[in-house]
Enzyme design. Structure first.
Site, PDB file in Angstrom:
ATOM      1  N   SER A 105      -6.760  -2.500   5.087  1.00  0.00           N
ATOM      2  CA  SER A 105      -7.874  -2.960   4.235  1.00  0.00           C
ATOM      3  C   SER A 105      -9.215  -2.733   4.927  1.00  0.00           C
ATOM      4  O   SER A 105     -10.184  -2.298   4.302  1.00  0.00           O
ATOM      5  CB  SER A 105      -7.712  -4.452   3.938  1.00  0.00           C
ATOM      6  OG  SER A 105      -6.586  -4.673   3.148  1.00  0.00           O
ATOM      7  N   ARG A 150     -12.480   0.008   3.943  1.00  0.00           N
ATOM      8  CA  ARG A 150     -13.859  -0.484   3.773  1.00  0.00           C
ATOM      9  C   ARG A 150     -14.803   0.142   4.799  1.00  0.00           C
ATOM     10  O   ARG A 150     -15.974   0.394   4.506  1.00  0.00           O
ATOM     11  CB  ARG A 150     -13.870  -2.013   3.860  1.00  0.00           C
ATOM     12  CG  ARG A 150     -13.268  -2.648   2.578  1.00  0.00           C
ATOM     13  CD  ARG A 150     -12.725  -4.012   2.852  1.00  0.00           C
ATOM     14  NE  ARG A 150     -12.287  -4.714   1.660  1.00  0.00           N
ATOM     15  CZ  ARG A 150     -11.065  -4.604   1.104  1.00  0.00           C
ATOM     16  NH1 ARG A 150     -10.156  -3.787   1.632  1.00  0.00           N
ATOM     17  NH2 ARG A 150     -10.751  -5.307   0.032  1.00  0.00           N
ATOM     18  N   GLY A 187      -3.630   2.038  -4.030  1.00  0.00           N
ATOM     19  CA  GLY A 187      -4.286   1.199  -5.031  1.00  0.00           C
ATOM     20  C   GLY A 187      -5.647   0.723  -4.566  1.00  0.00           C
ATOM     21  O   GLY A 187      -6.597   0.640  -5.358  1.00  0.00           O
ATOM     22  N   ARG A 222      -0.070   1.965 -12.067  1.00  0.00           N
ATOM     23  CA  ARG A 222      -0.552   0.626 -11.696  1.00  0.00           C
ATOM     24  C   ARG A 222      -1.754   0.202 -12.545  1.00  0.00           C
ATOM     25  O   ARG A 222      -2.544   1.036 -12.974  1.00  0.00           O
ATOM     26  CB  ARG A 222      -0.857   0.598 -10.189  1.00  0.00           C
ATOM     27  CG  ARG A 222       0.444   0.775  -9.401  1.00  0.00           C
ATOM     28  CD  ARG A 222       0.249   0.653  -7.942  1.00  0.00           C
ATOM     29  NE  ARG A 222      -0.179  -0.672  -7.548  1.00  0.00           N
ATOM     30  CZ  ARG A 222      -0.599  -0.982  -6.323  1.00  0.00           C
ATOM     31  NH1 ARG A 222      -0.642  -0.046  -5.407  1.00  0.00           N
ATOM     32  NH2 ARG A 222      -0.959  -2.205  -6.042  1.00  0.00           N
ATOM     33  N   ASP A 279       0.911  -9.462   0.820  1.00  0.00           N
ATOM     34  CA  ASP A 279       1.584  -8.222   1.218  1.00  0.00           C
ATOM     35  C   ASP A 279       2.777  -8.459   2.139  1.00  0.00           C
ATOM     36  O   ASP A 279       3.519  -7.525   2.449  1.00  0.00           O
ATOM     37  CB  ASP A 279       0.585  -7.289   1.925  1.00  0.00           C
ATOM     38  CG  ASP A 279      -0.444  -6.727   0.955  1.00  0.00           C
ATOM     39  OD1 ASP A 279      -0.211  -6.757  -0.268  1.00  0.00           O
ATOM     40  OD2 ASP A 279      -1.499  -6.256   1.426  1.00  0.00           O
ATOM     41  N   ARG A 301       6.376  -1.221   2.312  1.00  0.00           N
ATOM     42  CA  ARG A 301       6.664  -2.547   2.886  1.00  0.00           C
ATOM     43  C   ARG A 301       8.112  -2.970   2.640  1.00  0.00           C
ATOM     44  O   ARG A 301       8.704  -3.673   3.450  1.00  0.00           O
ATOM     45  CB  ARG A 301       5.682  -3.577   2.350  1.00  0.00           C
ATOM     46  CG  ARG A 301       4.226  -3.222   2.674  1.00  0.00           C
ATOM     47  CD  ARG A 301       3.301  -4.409   2.614  1.00  0.00           C
ATOM     48  NE  ARG A 301       1.914  -4.004   2.535  1.00  0.00           N
ATOM     49  CZ  ARG A 301       1.161  -3.575   3.544  1.00  0.00           C
ATOM     50  NH1 ARG A 301       1.674  -3.491   4.763  1.00  0.00           N
ATOM     51  NH2 ARG A 301      -0.103  -3.226   3.364  1.00  0.00           N
TER      52      ARG A 301
HETATM   53  C1  S3P Z   1      -5.997  -5.316  -0.724  1.00  0.00           C
HETATM   54  C2  S3P Z   1      -5.837  -6.396  -1.541  1.00  0.00           C
HETATM   55  C3  S3P Z   1      -4.532  -6.862  -2.017  1.00  0.00           C
HETATM   56  C4  S3P Z   1      -3.392  -6.264  -1.213  1.00  0.00           C
HETATM   57  C5  S3P Z   1      -3.564  -4.801  -0.986  1.00  0.00           C
HETATM   58  C6  S3P Z   1      -4.857  -4.529  -0.244  1.00  0.00           C
HETATM   59  C7  S3P Z   1      -7.353  -4.935  -0.305  1.00  0.00           C
HETATM   60  O1  S3P Z   1      -4.360  -6.507  -3.371  1.00  0.00           O
HETATM   61  O2  S3P Z   1      -2.167  -6.519  -1.864  1.00  0.00           O
HETATM   62  O3  S3P Z   1      -2.485  -4.292  -0.233  1.00  0.00           O
HETATM   63  O4  S3P Z   1      -7.505  -4.168   0.659  1.00  0.00           O
HETATM   64  O5  S3P Z   1      -8.302  -5.404  -0.946  1.00  0.00           O
HETATM   65  P1  S3P Z   1      -4.946  -7.436  -4.548  1.00  0.00           P
HETATM   66  O6  S3P Z   1      -6.341  -7.703  -4.221  1.00  0.00           O
HETATM   67  O7  S3P Z   1      -4.806  -6.620  -5.800  1.00  0.00           O
HETATM   68  O8  S3P Z   1      -4.071  -8.652  -4.572  1.00  0.00           O
END
Ligand code: S3P
Length: 442
Positions: free
Chosen positions: A28, A32, A100, A128, A321, A393
């Site tokens: 994450s 960013r 995603g 998704r 996660d 995972r």
């Molecule tokens: C993430 C937020 C989570 C997480 C994903 C990464 C992120 O999803 O499950 O693996 O980096 O913002 P959600 O915000 O849809 O729950």
């Protein structure tokens, strides 16, 4: 980005983990760092960047949007930021693979640009849900189309301006929160998001670390558009979501103590530590300080007899996660573990409730899949053949089950492990998991 090759993990029984383990950088935070460093003014130096397929998809996308990025070289990146208004139109659709986070956050970042973009991904990503981001971004004035089902391709058209909104998030999702905030950088006036439960706050922290004012008032986060981000240094901590597999492996196994080094300890991510503690894990967190607004430390853990628990709903978003790994811990615990309020697990890289329940059953575990969670009765784990269904995972969680199963575990559909944890099998083997990898051309 999508994996034409099939990968199989085979785990022989009898392994046990020990020693110090450093897992790769946080996924994450890596996404960013690349996105915000790209739209900052000046150079941003990133260390500890995750060189996994997902974060690399974001990196390739920012390059296609005209940003010069040097590296990665051993986790180091130099991003030559172009400022909020310096991105340029890509030549072709941006392929975000399995990621995603890339797709949802980039939809937010790109809907206020002066050019059109199309976002696509692999088979899993193309199914998704994207309406969760296109809906609030539409309220801000963005022009975005998806398929009739609300899935990618995501087609973004330029608009003359975006307006700030005050958006109550319908679900606890950091991706939706972040998409709205990133669009808010390009919006007139204030953009605010109020979340129904705590979700990861890396976007807010990194915006602030790069000098962008963000107001946080309990569950409400707000910023005002058309400010400036200033390039800086970002140290990405080791990913607690990757560490989670080793935490569970050490907790259920028969080995010596294991220490996970330099792990990100952001309190919006540490639900796995809290849940393992409640299950009776013998675990100690050693805080080490802070890097670019993210707390970091070591986690020491050793085997203990675990008890099944009812997982409090408040811990669901902060461990979202880690449930595949936690389900393995539950399968090894005494008594029953009950998870509710986790319907989000059904729309992750796979339907994690269904895929984990099917696999656990294959290993002889008594399990009941619920619409929004799962009930797992702990006991003996057998060997068996399970399907990870291309979910990184799920694959790594079942690999750790091999530490306690009384026969070999064969896991198919493991190639996507590279999205978040390149080198997983090698690191796990050196820590004591007897894991073999078979690659088959697909
Ligand atoms: C993430 C937020 C989570 C997480 C994903 C990464 C992120 O999803 O499950 O693996 O980096 O913002 P959600 O915000 O849809 O729950």
């Amino acid at each position: 980005m999508s994996h034409a090759n099939q990968r199989r993990f085979i785990i022989e029984p009898g392994g046990s983990l020990s020693g110090d383990i450093r897992v790769p950088g946080d996924k994450s935070v890596s996404h960013r760092a690349v996105m915000l460093g790209s739209v900052a003014e000046g150079v941003t130096r990133v260390r500890g960047f995750l060189e996994g397929d997902d974060a690399m998809a974001t990196l390739a996308a920012m390059r296609a949007l005209g940003v010069r990025i040097d590296g990665p070289e051993a986790g180091a990146l130099t991003i030559h930021g172009v400022g909020l208004h310096g991105l340029s139109a890509p030549d072709e659709p941006l392929d975000l693979g399995n990621s995603g986070t890339s797709m949802r956050l980039l939809t937010g970042l790109l809907c206020g640009q002066r050019f059109a973009t199309t976002l696509i991904g692999d088979q899993s990503l193309m199914t998704r849900p994207m309406r969760r981001v296109t809906e609030p971004l539409g309220q801000m004035g963005a022009d975005i189309v998806t398929s009739d089902k609300g899935t990618a391709p995501v087609g973004i058209q330029p608009v003359t301006s975006l307006m700030g909104i005050d958006y109550p998030l319908p679900m606890a999702s950091a991706q939706v929160k972040s998409a709205v905030l990133l669009a808010g950088l390009y919006a007139r006036g204030e953009t605010a998001v109020t979340e129904p439960g705590i979700t990861r706050d890396h976007t807010e922290r990194m915006l602030q670390a790069l000098g962008y004012p963000v107001e946080v008032d309990g569950p409400r986060v707000a910023l005002t558009g058309h400010g400036r981000l200033t390039g800086g240094s970002i140290q990405v901590p080791a990913d607690i979501s990757s560490a989670a597999f080793f935490l569970v492996g050490a907790a259920i196994g028969a080995g010596e103590a294991v220490t996970l080094l330099d792990v990100g300890l952001n309190p919006t991510r540490t639900g796995v530590v809290e849940i393992l503690k409640r299950m009776g894990a013998d675990l100690e967190v050693i805080a080490k300080g802070d890097g670019a607004g993210e707390p970091v430390g070591d986690i020491r853990i050793q085997a203990a007899s675990l008890e099944g628990i009812e997982i409090p709903p408040s811990l669901v978003p902060v461990a979202i996660d880690e449930f595949p790994a936690l389900f393995i811990a539950a399968a090894c615990a005494r008594g029953e573990t009950l998870l509710r309020g986790a319907e989000e697990l059904r729309v992750k890289e796979s339907d994690r409730i269904a895929v984990m329940a099917t696999g656990l059953e294959r290993l002889g575990v008594q399990v009941e899949a619920l619409p929004d969670g799962i009930r797992i009765v702990g006991g003996r784990l057998g060997g068996g053949h399970v399907q990870a269904k291309g979910d990184h995972r799920v694959a790594m969680a079942f690999a750790m089950a091999g530490l306690v199963a009384d026969g070999p575990i064969v896991i198919d559909g493991c190639a996507e492990v590279d999205t978040s944890f390149p080198g997983f099998a090698g690191l796990a083997r050196s820590a004591g998991l007897p894991i073999a990898v078979e690659e088959q051309a697909g």
